[in-house]
Design a protein around this motif. Structure first.
Motif, short mmCIF file in Angstrom:
data_model
loop_
_atom_site.label_atom_id
_atom_site.label_comp_id
_atom_site.label_asym_id
_atom_site.label_seq_id
_atom_site.Cartn_x
_atom_site.Cartn_y
_atom_site.Cartn_z
N SER A 48 0.81 -1.23 0.00
CA SER A 48 0.00 0.00 0.00
C SER A 48 0.84 1.28 0.00
O SER A 48 0.30 2.36 -0.17
CB SER A 48 -0.94 0.01 1.20
OG SER A 48 -0.21 0.05 2.40
N ALA A 49 2.16 1.17 0.14
CA ALA A 49 3.02 2.35 0.17
C ALA A 49 3.24 2.93 -1.22
O ALA A 49 3.08 2.24 -2.23
CB ALA A 49 4.37 1.98 0.79
N GLU A 50 3.61 4.20 -1.27
CA GLU A 50 3.97 4.84 -2.54
C GLU A 50 5.46 4.64 -2.83
O GLU A 50 5.85 4.47 -3.98
CB GLU A 50 3.66 6.34 -2.49
CG GLU A 50 2.18 6.65 -2.48
CD GLU A 50 1.47 6.13 -3.72
OE1 GLU A 50 2.00 6.30 -4.84
OE2 GLU A 50 0.37 5.55 -3.57
N LYS A 51 6.29 4.72 -1.78
CA LYS A 51 7.73 4.56 -1.91
C LYS A 51 8.24 3.68 -0.78
O LYS A 51 7.75 3.76 0.33
CB LYS A 51 8.46 5.90 -1.80
CG LYS A 51 8.13 6.90 -2.86
CD LYS A 51 8.87 8.20 -2.58
CE LYS A 51 8.50 9.27 -3.58
NZ LYS A 51 9.22 10.54 -3.30
N ILE A 52 9.24 2.87 -1.10
CA ILE A 52 9.93 2.07 -0.10
C ILE A 52 11.41 2.38 -0.22
O ILE A 52 11.99 2.31 -1.31
CB ILE A 52 9.71 0.55 -0.31
CG1 ILE A 52 8.25 0.17 -0.19
CG2 ILE A 52 10.59 -0.25 0.65
CD1 ILE A 52 7.69 0.23 1.21
N VAL A 104 13.98 -8.30 0.47
CA VAL A 104 13.62 -8.17 -0.95
C VAL A 104 13.16 -9.51 -1.51
O VAL A 104 12.16 -9.58 -2.23
CB VAL A 104 14.82 -7.62 -1.75
CG1 VAL A 104 14.56 -7.69 -3.24
CG2 VAL A 104 15.12 -6.19 -1.32
N ASP A 105 13.86 -10.57 -1.18
CA ASP A 105 13.48 -11.89 -1.70
C ASP A 105 12.09 -12.32 -1.24
O ASP A 105 11.39 -13.03 -1.95
CB ASP A 105 14.51 -12.95 -1.28
CG ASP A 105 15.84 -12.78 -1.97
OD1 ASP A 105 15.91 -12.04 -2.97
OD2 ASP A 105 16.82 -13.39 -1.50
N ARG A 106 11.70 -11.86 -0.08
CA ARG A 106 10.41 -12.29 0.47
C ARG A 106 9.23 -11.44 -0.02
O ARG A 106 8.10 -11.66 0.40
CB ARG A 106 10.46 -12.30 1.99
CG ARG A 106 11.35 -13.46 2.47
CD ARG A 106 11.28 -13.71 3.92
NE ARG A 106 9.94 -14.08 4.35
CZ ARG A 106 9.52 -13.98 5.60
NH1 ARG A 106 10.32 -13.52 6.53
NH2 ARG A 106 8.30 -14.34 5.93
N ILE A 107 9.47 -10.50 -0.93
CA ILE A 107 8.33 -9.75 -1.47
C ILE A 107 7.74 -10.42 -2.71
O ILE A 107 6.83 -9.90 -3.34
CB ILE A 107 8.67 -8.28 -1.78
CG1 ILE A 107 9.67 -8.21 -2.92
CG2 ILE A 107 9.14 -7.54 -0.58
CD1 ILE A 107 9.49 -6.98 -3.72
N ASN A 115 2.23 -1.21 -7.05
CA ASN A 115 3.34 -1.60 -6.19
C ASN A 115 4.17 -0.35 -5.96
O ASN A 115 4.21 0.53 -6.82
CB ASN A 115 4.21 -2.69 -6.84
CG ASN A 115 3.56 -4.06 -6.75
OD1 ASN A 115 3.04 -4.43 -5.71
ND2 ASN A 115 3.59 -4.80 -7.84
N PRO A 116 4.84 -0.24 -4.83
CA PRO A 116 5.60 0.98 -4.54
C PRO A 116 6.91 1.05 -5.33
O PRO A 116 7.47 0.03 -5.71
CB PRO A 116 5.88 0.87 -3.05
CG PRO A 116 5.91 -0.60 -2.79
CD PRO A 116 4.88 -1.19 -3.72
N GLY A 141 7.79 -3.85 -12.08
CA GLY A 141 7.01 -2.94 -12.90
C GLY A 141 6.87 -1.55 -12.28
O GLY A 141 5.87 -0.88 -12.49
N VAL A 142 7.87 -1.15 -11.50
CA VAL A 142 7.83 0.15 -10.82
C VAL A 142 9.11 0.93 -11.12
O VAL A 142 10.01 0.44 -11.80
CB VAL A 142 7.65 -0.01 -9.29
CG1 VAL A 142 6.35 -0.73 -8.97
CG2 VAL A 142 8.83 -0.74 -8.66
#
Length: 110
Positions: free
Chosen positions: A15-19, A38-41, A65-66, A93-94
């Motif tokens: 739900s975030a805009e930026k990480i 990162v691997d767990r996303i 996706n952020p 895709g971000v």
């Protein structure tokens, strides 16, 4: 299967805009702990692949996706991490927010 709070964290990530991933560096790259995050996303993606130019990319599970960036501490290889961040965000895709030494955080679009 891990028995931890990652499901709730994944919902917040989605739900975030930026990480901004903040990590110490080891051997010029982000720490293994940061890489594990990162691997767990992967649940943000599907198992399906599509062609994107010369690359195969996962199909994203959600429309949103952020965007991701990296703030690093230590002697990181900025070129290596920038290339990795670009490929990683392309797979999601971000947009890549870039890679910045924590000592130059003012350059980042926080």
């Amino acid at each position: 299967m891990f028995d931890d709070d990652y499901k709730q964290l994944l919902e917040k990530i989605h739900s975030a805009e930026k990480i901004w991933l903040i990590s110490e560096t080891r051997f010029g790259f982000i720490s293994f702990q940061a890489k594990k995050i990162v691997d767990r996303i992967m649940p943000l993606l599907t198992i399906y692949l599509t062609c994107s130019g010369p690359y195969m990319r996962h199909v994203t599970r959600y429309r949103h996706n952020p965007d991701w960036g990296v703030l690093y501490i230590g002697d990181g290889d900025k070129v290596l991490m920038s290339d990795w961040c670009s490929r990683f965000t392309s797979n999601l895709g971000v947009k890549s927010l870039g890679v910045y030494d924590i000592l130059h955080v003012e350059e980042a679009d926080l």
